[in-house]
Enzyme design. Sequence first.
Site, PDB file in Angstrom:
ATOM      1  N   CYS A  82      30.255   0.992  11.097  1.00 45.37           N
ATOM      2  CA  CYS A  82      29.540   1.817  11.882  1.00 45.37           C
ATOM      3  C   CYS A  82      27.975   1.179  11.665  1.00 45.37           C
ATOM      4  O   CYS A  82      28.027  -0.475  11.379  1.00 45.37           O
ATOM      5  CB  CYS A  82      29.629   3.457  10.618  1.00 45.37           C
ATOM      6  N   CYS A 124      31.283   4.582  16.276  1.00 43.94           N
ATOM      7  CA  CYS A 124      29.645   5.119  16.134  1.00 43.94           C
ATOM      8  C   CYS A 124      29.406   4.424  17.472  1.00 43.94           C
ATOM      9  O   CYS A 124      29.966   3.265  18.049  1.00 43.94           O
ATOM     10  CB  CYS A 124      28.860   5.226  15.258  1.00 43.94           C
ATOM     11  N   CYS A 181      29.021  -4.444  18.421  1.00 44.16           N
ATOM     12  CA  CYS A 181      29.911  -5.050  17.877  1.00 44.16           C
ATOM     13  C   CYS A 181      29.594  -6.351  17.701  1.00 44.16           C
ATOM     14  O   CYS A 181      29.779  -7.815  18.817  1.00 44.16           O
ATOM     15  CB  CYS A 181      30.331  -4.801  18.280  1.00 44.16           C
TER      16      CYS A 181
END
Length: 144
Positions: free
Chosen positions: A11, A83, A90
């Site tokens: 997240c 999210c 990422c």
Amino acid sequence: MTTKTKLLFLCTGNSCRSQMAEGWTRHFHGDSLEVYSAGIEAHGLNPNAVAVMSEAGVDISGQSSKLVSLFSDVPLDVVITVCGHADENCPIFRTEAKVIHVGFDDPPKLAREAASPAEAMGHYRRVRDEIRDFVRDRLRSSMG
């Protein structure tokens, strides 16, 4: 002896959604999954997340907010972003981790716009329950 699948929930701040997902996964799948949570940043463990998880019988008070960089040497099998910001940012993992995005609303953001403390906590409970349902009912199939 079978090795546990290594799963990371990612997240933005590792304060709420990824922490709840880690707690639910330990609760439902702790015997077969080695679960972690981390953030692009570390914002600290959200006390409202701890409170609503405790209401549901899952103690996450011993968990801590961690940076994803701490897991650079962990041979992860699956990374689940919870999210949009984490999904878009990422990091690349050294392992062949399968990356999946399953987005959930941000309770702290919704709580800031709530008309009352009760309404604010309602957002945390709703997202807690959505994450519970995903982890309990769809996590295994989403991992492939």
